[in-house]
Design an enzyme around this catalytic site. Structure first.
Site, PDB file in Angstrom:
ATOM      1  N   LYS A  61       3.840  -9.170   3.058  1.00  0.00           N
ATOM      2  CA  LYS A  61       2.520  -8.599   2.770  1.00  0.00           C
ATOM      3  C   LYS A  61       1.778  -8.450   4.095  1.00  0.00           C
ATOM      4  O   LYS A  61       1.621  -9.416   4.846  1.00  0.00           O
ATOM      5  CB  LYS A  61       1.728  -9.482   1.793  1.00  0.00           C
ATOM      6  CG  LYS A  61       0.391  -8.841   1.439  1.00  0.00           C
ATOM      7  CD  LYS A  61      -0.084  -9.222   0.064  1.00  0.00           C
ATOM      8  CE  LYS A  61      -1.389  -8.474  -0.267  1.00  0.00           C
ATOM      9  NZ  LYS A  61      -1.800  -8.621  -1.631  1.00  0.00           N
TER      10      LYS A  61
ATOM     11  N   VAL B  68       2.584  -4.235   0.616  1.00  0.00           N
ATOM     12  CA  VAL B  68       3.759  -5.094   0.460  1.00  0.00           C
ATOM     13  C   VAL B  68       5.026  -4.275   0.745  1.00  0.00           C
ATOM     14  O   VAL B  68       5.186  -3.164   0.230  1.00  0.00           O
ATOM     15  CB  VAL B  68       3.813  -5.706  -0.958  1.00  0.00           C
ATOM     16  CG1 VAL B  68       5.060  -6.572  -1.147  1.00  0.00           C
ATOM     17  CG2 VAL B  68       2.557  -6.538  -1.242  1.00  0.00           C
TER      18      VAL B  68
ATOM     19  N   ASP C  26      -5.949 -12.575  -9.529  1.00  0.00           N
ATOM     20  CA  ASP C  26      -5.566 -11.165  -9.736  1.00  0.00           C
ATOM     21  C   ASP C  26      -4.393 -11.076 -10.719  1.00  0.00           C
ATOM     22  O   ASP C  26      -3.431 -10.339 -10.482  1.00  0.00           O
ATOM     23  CB  ASP C  26      -5.226 -10.510  -8.394  1.00  0.00           C
ATOM     24  CG  ASP C  26      -5.285  -8.982  -8.464  1.00  0.00           C
ATOM     25  OD1 ASP C  26      -5.811  -8.442  -9.467  1.00  0.00           O
ATOM     26  OD2 ASP C  26      -4.804  -8.324  -7.513  1.00  0.00           O
TER      27      ASP C  26
ATOM     28  N   GLY D 151      -2.184  -2.464  -2.123  1.00  0.00           N
ATOM     29  CA  GLY D 151      -3.327  -2.929  -2.911  1.00  0.00           C
ATOM     30  C   GLY D 151      -4.587  -2.916  -2.084  1.00  0.00           C
ATOM     31  O   GLY D 151      -4.616  -2.390  -0.968  1.00  0.00           O
ATOM     32  N   GLY D 152      -5.642  -3.535  -2.637  1.00  0.00           N
ATOM     33  CA  GLY D 152      -6.934  -3.551  -1.955  1.00  0.00           C
ATOM     34  C   GLY D 152      -6.884  -4.354  -0.669  1.00  0.00           C
ATOM     35  O   GLY D 152      -7.595  -4.065   0.292  1.00  0.00           O
ATOM     36  N   MET D 153      -6.058  -5.391  -0.639  1.00  0.00           N
ATOM     37  CA  MET D 153      -6.066  -6.284   0.515  1.00  0.00           C
ATOM     38  C   MET D 153      -4.951  -6.020   1.509  1.00  0.00           C
ATOM     39  O   MET D 153      -5.031  -6.485   2.637  1.00  0.00           O
ATOM     40  CB  MET D 153      -5.945  -7.724   0.039  1.00  0.00           C
ATOM     41  CG  MET D 153      -7.211  -8.246  -0.579  1.00  0.00           C
ATOM     42  SD  MET D 153      -6.983  -9.935  -1.090  1.00  0.00           S
ATOM     43  CE  MET D 153      -6.630 -10.713   0.470  1.00  0.00           C
ATOM     44  N   GLY D 154      -3.922  -5.359   1.074  1.00  0.00           N
ATOM     45  CA  GLY D 154      -2.816  -5.169   2.004  1.00  0.00           C
ATOM     46  C   GLY D 154      -1.701  -4.350   1.396  1.00  0.00           C
ATOM     47  O   GLY D 154      -1.844  -3.790   0.308  1.00  0.00           O
TER      48      GLY D 154
ATOM     49  N   GLY E 140       4.394  -1.562  -2.500  1.00  0.00           N
ATOM     50  CA  GLY E 140       3.119  -1.152  -3.098  1.00  0.00           C
ATOM     51  C   GLY E 140       1.970  -1.453  -2.166  1.00  0.00           C
ATOM     52  O   GLY E 140       2.096  -2.225  -1.209  1.00  0.00           O
TER      53      GLY E 140
HETATM   54  N1  LIG Z   1       6.903 -11.212  -3.391  1.00  0.00           N
HETATM   55  C1  LIG Z   1       6.946 -10.013  -3.949  1.00  0.00           C
HETATM   56  N2  LIG Z   1       8.120  -9.451  -4.294  1.00  0.00           N
HETATM   57  C2  LIG Z   1       8.167  -8.231  -4.870  1.00  0.00           C
HETATM   58  N3  LIG Z   1       7.094  -7.491  -5.150  1.00  0.00           N
HETATM   59  C3  LIG Z   1       5.887  -7.994  -4.837  1.00  0.00           C
HETATM   60  C4  LIG Z   1       5.735  -9.265  -4.226  1.00  0.00           C
HETATM   61  N4  LIG Z   1       4.406  -9.491  -4.015  1.00  0.00           N
HETATM   62  C5  LIG Z   1       3.749  -8.420  -4.486  1.00  0.00           C
HETATM   63  N5  LIG Z   1       4.627  -7.509  -4.985  1.00  0.00           N
HETATM   64  C6  LIG Z   1       4.310  -6.221  -5.592  1.00  0.00           C
HETATM   65  O1  LIG Z   1       3.690  -5.431  -4.616  1.00  0.00           O
HETATM   66  C7  LIG Z   1       2.797  -4.515  -5.242  1.00  0.00           C
HETATM   67  C8  LIG Z   1       1.556  -4.395  -4.403  1.00  0.00           C
HETATM   68  O2  LIG Z   1       1.016  -5.667  -4.279  1.00  0.00           O
HETATM   69  P1  LIG Z   1      -0.371  -5.876  -3.622  1.00  0.00           P
HETATM   70  O3  LIG Z   1      -0.632  -7.320  -3.610  1.00  0.00           O
HETATM   71  O4  LIG Z   1      -0.476  -5.175  -2.326  1.00  0.00           O
HETATM   72  O5  LIG Z   1      -1.300  -5.065  -4.585  1.00  0.00           O
HETATM   73  P2  LIG Z   1      -2.438  -5.435  -5.547  1.00  0.00           P
HETATM   74  O6  LIG Z   1      -2.129  -6.663  -6.316  1.00  0.00           O
HETATM   75  O7  LIG Z   1      -2.698  -4.198  -6.323  1.00  0.00           O
HETATM   76  O8  LIG Z   1      -3.685  -5.639  -4.634  1.00  0.00           O
HETATM   77  P3  LIG Z   1      -4.263  -6.751  -3.709  1.00  0.00           P
HETATM   78  O9  LIG Z   1      -4.036  -6.253  -2.337  1.00  0.00           O
HETATM   79  O10 LIG Z   1      -5.679  -6.805  -4.074  1.00  0.00           O
HETATM   80  O11 LIG Z   1      -3.529  -8.029  -3.967  1.00  0.00           O
HETATM   81  C9  LIG Z   1       2.534  -5.035  -6.638  1.00  0.00           C
HETATM   82  O12 LIG Z   1       3.072  -4.115  -7.543  1.00  0.00           O
HETATM   83  C10 LIG Z   1       3.312  -6.330  -6.728  1.00  0.00           C
HETATM   84  O13 LIG Z   1       4.005  -6.394  -7.963  1.00  0.00           O
END
Ligand SMILES: Nc1ncnc2c1ncn2[C@@H]1O[C@H](COP(=O)(O)OP(=O)(O)OP(=O)(O)O)[C@@H](O)[C@H]1O
Length: 356
Positions: free
Chosen positions: A42, A27, A136, A22-25, A20
């Site tokens: 990430k 994953v 978050d 998100g705003g910051m990076g 996925g």
């Molecule tokens: N360790 C992990 N294992 C599996 N999935 C993860 C893990 N960390 C994050 N994710 C998933 O990755 C997706 C994207 O996460 P990401 O942190 O980039 O997005 P966000 O929370 O929308 O934004 P932000 O960048 O502001 O944190 C999310 O759906 C999250 O559930």
């Protein structure tokens, strides 16, 4: 830097899939070729030196954390202006996807059980020195593993530094506390209480809650709070449980429960339908019709735009509410008493002057 499926990052991590963005990076799921296990990576891109050093400091804190409901952080690698955080890969589906698949609100007992399962992880973060604030919490960041365990992902990491960067939104509007959006007063564990309550609200109603900025804007303009009472969206939610949720989503941080533990205790009491208390800091339900006024902002009426609310001249703690019920309205009181008087007079006439 491109992280295509199959490419090998840092000579070690083979990218398996994009999870996925998100705003910051972004994953990714990857395979660690050295230790032969899967990890999540990430990827933070295009960050300046200050962000990078803050990220490193926070990653060091996160690497010390050990909790069964939190992914373990293993490593932080930097390449130029990019950074890669290596952590446990959490397999499963996030609660946002589960809600979408179900297409209906979850039962209150299920949501309460989830809340109780997650609360210790949040409490653990908040009891660190210094406290780690998740910043978050939302259904998307809660993953249910195939074994049925709930894991909270994407915690804390340098989001307070990102929020000073105009191009980055380091929170999700529907779940963020007002102080987090305004960035005028410190984000603390009560900010996480707001986000956690907003998350549970969504799961219990299948509706995203009205965001704090829209709510503050409505109240400032003399409009009712647009946060719909969860009872009206899902009658299975008890009024007492709904009251606890609404209280935990109070715009002024100091009106929310002081800790996650306190919130969960109140939520549980609410679920078992114990009467809600109305003293300060205790849950009360917003009655309709109710007149909500923002006392200290009254002078700034009639109109404040959302942009103005974002400006730092008015800390959210200054917002207080005053509610009047229908009977407290002088006109309503006059009408009710007039009707009672006429009915009483007619009854007396019938009794003492039956031929009248
Ligand atoms: N360790 C992990 N294992 C599996 N999935 C993860 C893990 N960390 C994050 N994710 C998933 O990755 C997706 C994207 O996460 P990401 O942190 O980039 O997005 P966000 O929370 O929308 O934004 P932000 O960048 O502001 O944190 C999310 O759906 C999250 O559930």
């Amino acid at each position: 830097m491109s992280l295509g499926v199959g490419s090998v990052l840092l000579g070690r991590y083979q990218i398996l899939r994009l999870i996925g963005q998100g705003g910051m990076g972004t994953v990714y799921a990857a395979f660690d070729q050295q230790l032969n296990h899967q990890v999540a990576i990430k990827y933070f891109r295009g960050q300046d030196a200050i962000f990078q050093s803050n990220l490193q400091r926070e990653a060091q804190i996160l690497a010390r954390l050990r909790h069964p409901s939190l992914p373990r952080v293993y490593d932080l690698q930097r390449v130029g202006d990019a950074a890669f955080l290596i952590m446990d890969l959490i397999e499963g589906e996030n609660l946002d996807s589960l809600l979408a698949q179900r297409g209906a609100a979850f039962e209150p007992d299920v949501v309460l059980a989830w809340a109780k399962a997650l609360a210790p992880a949040l409490s653990y973060l908040h009891h660190q020195t210094p406290p780690v604030i998740h910043r978050d919490i939302k259904p998307q960041n809660i993953i249910r593993t195939p074994e049925g365990q709930l894991i909270l992902v994407d915690f804390g990491l340098a989001k307070q530094w990102a929020s000073s960067n105009q191009s980055v939104v380091a929170y999700t509007l529907a779940y963020a506390a007002l102080e987090q959006i305004q960035a005028t007063s410190p984000v603390n564990q009560r900010s996480d209480v707001y986000s956690f309550a907003a998350t549970l609200y969504h799961l219990l109603t299948n509706c995203e809650p009205a965001d704090a900025l829209t709510r503050a804007s409505s109240l400032i303009n003399g409009q009712p709070d647009p946060l719909v009472n969860p009872v009206n969206l899902n009658p299975a939610v008890s009024p007492a449980m709904a009251a606890v949720l609404v209280q935990a989503m109070a715009l002024p941080a100091n009106e929310r429960p002081a800790s996650i533990d306190q919130f969960i205790q109140q939520l549980q009491q609410g679920f078992y339908n114990q009467p809600s208390l109305s003293s300060a800091g205790q849950p009360t339900i917003v009655q309709r019709p109710a007149v909500a006024t923002i006392a200290l902002l009254e002078a700034t009426k009639p109109a404040l735009s959302a942009k103005q609310i974002l400006q730092p001249q008015l800390p959210p703690q200054q917002i207080t509410y005053q509610e009047t019920t229908e009977m407290e309205d002088p006109l309503t009181r006059f009408l009710v008493f007039s009707i009672l008087f006429v009915v009483g007079a007619l009854l007396l006439l019938c009794l003492f002057a039956p031929n009248f």
